[in-house]
Design a protein around this motif. Structure first.
Motif, PDB file in Angstrom:
ATOM      1  N   THR A  46       0.923  -1.297  -0.015  1.00 22.15           N
ATOM      2  CA  THR A  46       0.005   0.053   0.029  1.00 22.15           C
ATOM      3  C   THR A  46       0.833   1.288   0.039  1.00 22.15           C
ATOM      4  OG1 THR A  46      -1.762  -1.090   1.369  1.00 22.15           O
ATOM      5  CG2 THR A  46      -1.842   1.171   0.988  1.00 22.15           C
ATOM      6  N   PRO A  47       0.580   1.994  -0.832  1.00 23.86           N
ATOM      7  CA  PRO A  47       1.515   3.390  -0.844  1.00 23.86           C
ATOM      8  C   PRO A  47       1.300   4.297   0.267  1.00 23.86           C
ATOM      9  CG  PRO A  47      -0.384   3.737  -2.534  1.00 23.86           C
ATOM     10  CD  PRO A  47      -0.299   2.112  -2.014  1.00 23.86           C
ATOM     11  N   LYS A  48       2.480   4.677   0.795  1.00 25.49           N
ATOM     12  CA  LYS A  48       2.617   5.650   1.851  1.00 25.49           C
ATOM     13  C   LYS A  48       2.822   6.951   1.130  1.00 25.49           C
ATOM     14  CE  LYS A  48       5.488   6.525   5.979  1.00 25.49           C
ATOM     15  NZ  LYS A  48       6.667   6.221   6.752  1.00 25.49           N
ATOM     16  N   THR A  49       3.480   7.247   0.051  1.00 19.13           N
ATOM     17  CA  THR A  49       3.590   8.602  -0.569  1.00 19.13           C
ATOM     18  C   THR A  49       3.159   8.579  -1.918  1.00 19.13           C
ATOM     19  OG1 THR A  49       5.402   8.936   1.086  1.00 19.13           O
ATOM     20  CG2 THR A  49       5.292  10.327  -0.818  1.00 19.13           C
ATOM     21  N   ALA A  50       2.379   9.437  -2.317  1.00 14.63           N
ATOM     22  CA  ALA A  50       2.120   9.589  -3.603  1.00 14.63           C
ATOM     23  C   ALA A  50       2.624  10.870  -4.290  1.00 14.63           C
ATOM     24  CB  ALA A  50       0.341   9.570  -3.786  1.00 14.63           C
ATOM     25  N   ILE A  51       2.935  10.538  -5.726  1.00 16.36           N
ATOM     26  CA  ILE A  51       3.549  11.695  -6.297  1.00 16.36           C
ATOM     27  C   ILE A  51       2.611  12.027  -7.575  1.00 16.36           C
ATOM     28  CG2 ILE A  51       5.442  12.669  -7.607  1.00 16.36           C
ATOM     29  CD1 ILE A  51       6.449   9.690  -5.602  1.00 16.36           C
ATOM     30  N   LEU A  52       2.024  13.297  -7.446  1.00 16.65           N
ATOM     31  CA  LEU A  52       1.154  13.417  -8.642  1.00 16.65           C
ATOM     32  C   LEU A  52       1.707  14.366  -9.667  1.00 16.65           C
ATOM     33  CD1 LEU A  52      -1.745  13.787  -9.689  1.00 16.65           C
ATOM     34  CD2 LEU A  52      -2.048  15.652  -8.571  1.00 16.65           C
ATOM     35  N   MET A  53       2.077  13.870 -10.665  1.00 17.19           N
ATOM     36  CA  MET A  53       2.792  14.647 -11.714  1.00 17.19           C
ATOM     37  C   MET A  53       2.096  15.450 -12.775  1.00 17.19           C
ATOM     38  SD  MET A  53       5.145  11.331 -12.601  1.00 17.19           S
ATOM     39  CE  MET A  53       6.716  12.045 -13.645  1.00 17.19           C
ATOM     40  N   LEU A  54       2.242  16.897 -12.581  1.00 14.25           N
ATOM     41  CA  LEU A  54       1.265  17.807 -13.186  1.00 14.25           C
ATOM     42  C   LEU A  54       1.916  18.181 -14.567  1.00 14.25           C
ATOM     43  CD1 LEU A  54       0.836  19.986  -9.907  1.00 14.25           C
ATOM     44  CD2 LEU A  54      -0.729  18.018 -10.938  1.00 14.25           C
ATOM     45  N   ASN A  55       1.001  18.287 -15.328  1.00 14.43           N
ATOM     46  CA  ASN A  55       1.385  18.832 -16.794  1.00 14.43           C
ATOM     47  C   ASN A  55       0.118  19.319 -17.690  1.00 14.43           C
ATOM     48  OD1 ASN A  55       3.176  19.760 -19.039  1.00 14.43           O
ATOM     49  ND2 ASN A  55       4.545  18.196 -18.136  1.00 14.43           N
ATOM     50  N   LEU A  56       0.322  19.834 -18.821  1.00 14.68           N
ATOM     51  CA  LEU A  56      -0.797  20.105 -19.698  1.00 14.68           C
ATOM     52  C   LEU A  56      -1.430  19.107 -20.325  1.00 14.68           C
ATOM     53  CD1 LEU A  56       0.209  23.220 -19.026  1.00 14.68           C
ATOM     54  CD2 LEU A  56      -0.787  23.409 -21.236  1.00 14.68           C
ATOM     55  N   GLY A  57      -0.543  17.835 -20.697  1.00 18.52           N
ATOM     56  CA  GLY A  57      -1.002  16.714 -21.487  1.00 18.52           C
ATOM     57  C   GLY A  57      -1.097  17.165 -23.101  1.00 18.52           C
ATOM     58  N   ASP A  64      -8.911  12.884 -30.273  1.00 21.91           N
ATOM     59  CA  ASP A  64      -8.956  13.541 -28.814  1.00 21.91           C
ATOM     60  C   ASP A  64      -8.618  15.056 -28.989  1.00 21.91           C
ATOM     61  OD1 ASP A  64      -9.121  11.156 -27.748  1.00 21.91           O
ATOM     62  OD2 ASP A  64      -7.248  10.935 -27.517  1.00 21.91           O
ATOM     63  N   VAL A  65      -8.278  15.472 -30.110  1.00 22.57           N
ATOM     64  CA  VAL A  65      -7.792  17.034 -30.472  1.00 22.57           C
ATOM     65  C   VAL A  65      -9.185  17.950 -29.958  1.00 22.57           C
ATOM     66  CG1 VAL A  65      -7.094  18.792 -31.883  1.00 22.57           C
ATOM     67  CG2 VAL A  65      -6.045  16.519 -31.962  1.00 22.57           C
ATOM     68  N   HIS A  66     -10.050  17.802 -30.520  1.00 22.67           N
ATOM     69  CA  HIS A  66     -10.992  18.782 -30.262  1.00 22.67           C
ATOM     70  C   HIS A  66     -11.654  18.921 -28.707  1.00 22.67           C
ATOM     71  CE1 HIS A  66     -15.398  20.118 -29.538  1.00 22.67           C
ATOM     72  NE2 HIS A  66     -15.029  20.921 -30.703  1.00 22.67           N
ATOM     73  N   GLY A  67     -11.569  17.845 -27.906  1.00 18.10           N
ATOM     74  CA  GLY A  67     -11.958  17.872 -26.663  1.00 18.10           C
ATOM     75  C   GLY A  67     -10.701  18.441 -25.725  1.00 18.10           C
ATOM     76  N   PHE A  68      -9.550  18.228 -26.125  1.00 16.83           N
ATOM     77  CA  PHE A  68      -8.248  18.815 -25.540  1.00 16.83           C
ATOM     78  C   PHE A  68      -8.551  20.159 -25.798  1.00 16.83           C
ATOM     79  CE2 PHE A  68      -4.129  20.371 -26.191  1.00 16.83           C
ATOM     80  CZ  PHE A  68      -3.332  19.943 -25.061  1.00 16.83           C
ATOM     81  N   ILE A  91     -13.868  28.295 -30.983  1.00 17.01           N
ATOM     82  CA  ILE A  91     -12.362  28.375 -31.321  1.00 17.01           C
ATOM     83  C   ILE A  91     -12.018  26.781 -31.353  1.00 17.01           C
ATOM     84  CG2 ILE A  91     -10.321  29.109 -30.586  1.00 17.01           C
ATOM     85  CD1 ILE A  91     -11.398  31.433 -28.982  1.00 17.01           C
ATOM     86  N   ALA A  92     -12.172  26.071 -30.378  1.00 19.05           N
ATOM     87  CA  ALA A  92     -11.887  24.781 -30.607  1.00 19.05           C
ATOM     88  C   ALA A  92     -12.256  23.854 -31.925  1.00 19.05           C
ATOM     89  CB  ALA A  92     -12.326  23.996 -29.351  1.00 19.05           C
ATOM     90  N   LYS A  93     -13.523  24.277 -32.197  1.00 20.56           N
ATOM     91  CA  LYS A  93     -13.935  23.883 -33.592  1.00 20.56           C
ATOM     92  C   LYS A  93     -13.335  23.991 -34.657  1.00 20.56           C
ATOM     93  CE  LYS A  93     -18.223  22.864 -36.271  1.00 20.56           C
ATOM     94  NZ  LYS A  93     -19.761  23.055 -36.150  1.00 20.56           N
ATOM     95  N   ARG A  94     -13.055  25.452 -34.603  1.00 17.84           N
ATOM     96  CA  ARG A  94     -12.408  26.033 -35.907  1.00 17.84           C
ATOM     97  C   ARG A  94     -10.754  25.701 -35.967  1.00 17.84           C
ATOM     98  NH1 ARG A  94      -9.293  30.640 -36.508  1.00 17.84           N
ATOM     99  NH2 ARG A  94      -9.486  31.187 -34.181  1.00 17.84           N
ATOM    100  N   ARG A  95     -10.086  25.271 -34.875  1.00 20.58           N
ATOM    101  CA  ARG A  95      -8.807  24.944 -34.717  1.00 20.58           C
ATOM    102  C   ARG A  95      -8.654  23.513 -34.925  1.00 20.58           C
ATOM    103  NH1 ARG A  95      -5.063  27.579 -36.024  1.00 20.58           N
ATOM    104  NH2 ARG A  95      -3.751  26.623 -34.469  1.00 20.58           N
TER     105      ARG A  95
END
Length: 406
Positions: A46-57, A64-68, A91-95
């Motif tokens: 069971t994990p004692k320490t979690a690391i949340l790696m943050l980025n834009l993705g 997946d581009v439109h939803g992004f 804008i998302a739809k146009r791009r």
């Protein structure tokens, strides 16, 4: 970071979900497989320490581009727009078609999830050796605009019974538009979901970490050797970072200063063997941004007789569309050829370099041993900040659990 309003579509460094991904769980001498919604690696139960790696993705496939883009343009922390709820989907739809074509050109999707998973897996394995008393460890991916979204990762961490977590930005240099946006997302999540047992701390920046400097230096030295020996001394090193609107910089955003600090440390490590400049890529729209722009600098060098350039993506730790499309295709191949350069090469990204994953583990280990909530810089909002959430976010992360509940 990503500003796909015009020109090239730019994403930043973060992580995504891979359904059915198998992670490894070590129990004593046994290694068994388990399926997790978010790819994780645990060493020893069971994990004692979690690391949340943050980025834009980034979108893992073109579908997946439109939803992004929709999520990206809906984020006021990143791109404040008038009538945002109305304009963002338009804008998302146009791009979408143009951005899909760019992703097709680099293989059909962003590889940033793959690289972050490899980085996270190696990081927690090395952490278990460096600092076993804080283990076992488990990493989670928290992307702002691609799956797994930050909010989904937080729900998963709560479901997994995590009680100690580190929010670890994958942007070495802090900006309110990148790391700040991810930390604001965590804060907003807990305002809506206040019953949490997790004690948080933050690694909010690491622009001058020795391991980061060393791996950049190593990759530059390796790529310099790819130039013909007769041209090697003529190479100009161009450090390229994602640009930022001057209205953000003028509020006191520390990003330009921290990027310059990384460049300075790398050149010092190199021994100042070559001339260099820091320039900025991915400007979009009519407003003034940080300059000079990378493409403009390449043209200027060519006009002044320079024939050999080495591009270094100094603010990116993984390959994604800014390196694979903008730097490699638009600048190194197309622009370099059009202005008569002999060679425009790029230093490889950090990706799953064992030197880099070791640096990630060392950064987390040093943070845990320091017992600090964050760097002293996180205490300070931009002097001309206009976002009230930024102040509340800082209070959230800098307070102890007892202070929050008291």
């Amino acid at each position: 970071m990503i500003f796909p309003l015009g020109g090239s579509f730019i994403e930043g460094s973060v992580v995504m979900n891979m359904p059915g991904k198998v992670a490894l769980l070590q129990r004593g001498s046994r290694t068994v497989a388990l399926s997790k919604r978010h790819a994780t690696t645990v060493a020893g139960g069971t994990p004692k320490t979690a690391i949340l790696m943050l980025n834009l993705g980034g979108p893992e496939k073109t579908a997946d581009v439109h939803g992004f883009l929709h999520r990206l343009f809906s984020d006021k922390d990143l791109i404040p727009l008038p009538a945002q709820k109305f304009l963002a989907p338009l804008i998302a739809k146009r791009r979408t078609p143009k951005i899909q074509a760019q992703y097709d050109a680099i293989g059909g999707g962003s590889p940033i999830k793959k690289w972050t998973e490899l980085q996270g897996d190696a990081m927690v394995r090395q952490l278990q050796q460096l600092l076993p008393q804080n283990g076992p460890y488990q990493y989670y991916l928290g992307f702002r605009y691609a799956h797994p979204l930050t909010e989904d990762a937080l729900h998963q961490m709560e479901a997994d019974g995590i009680t100690r977590a580190v929010a670890f930005t994958q942007y070495p240099q802090y900006s309110c538009s990148t790391t700040g946006s991810s930390l604001n997302a965590i804060y907003r999540h807990y305002i809506a979901n206040p019953n949490s047992k997790i004690e948080w701390s933050v690694i909010d920046r690491w622009p001058e970490h020795t391991g980061l400097v060393d791996v950049f230096t190593k990759h530059i030295e390796e790529e310099l050797l790819q130039f013909p020996e007769e041209d090697r001394d003529d190479v100009v090193i161009l450090f390229s970072a994602h640009s930022l609107p001057l209205q953000v910089v003028d509020r006191g955003d520390p990003y330009p200063t921290e990027v310059a600090a990384t460049v300075s440390r790398v050149m010092e490590k190199l021994g100042h063997t070559h001339p260099y400049r820091l320039c900025w890529q991915s400007k979009v729209g009519p407003m003034p941004w940080l300059a000079p722009q990378t493409d403009t600098v390449i043209r200027g060098l060519a006009e002044r007789g320079r024939k050999n350039v080495l591009l270094v993506p100094i603010a990116f730790t993984s390959d994604h569309i800014e390196t694979l499309f903008e730097l490699d295709i638009e600048y190194a191949h197309e622009l370099g050829r059009s202005v008569g350069m002999k060679q425009v090469r790029r230093a490889k990204s950090l990706n799953d370099s064992p030197f880099f994953t070791k640096a990630l583990a060392e950064i987390v280990a040093d943070h845990l041993q320091s017992d600090r909530k964050a760097t002293t810089q996180l205490q300070l909002r931009c002097p001309l900040c206009v976002n009230p959430v930024c102040g509340k976010m800082r209070d959230f992360f800098l307070q102890t659990k007892e202070e929050k509940n008291g």
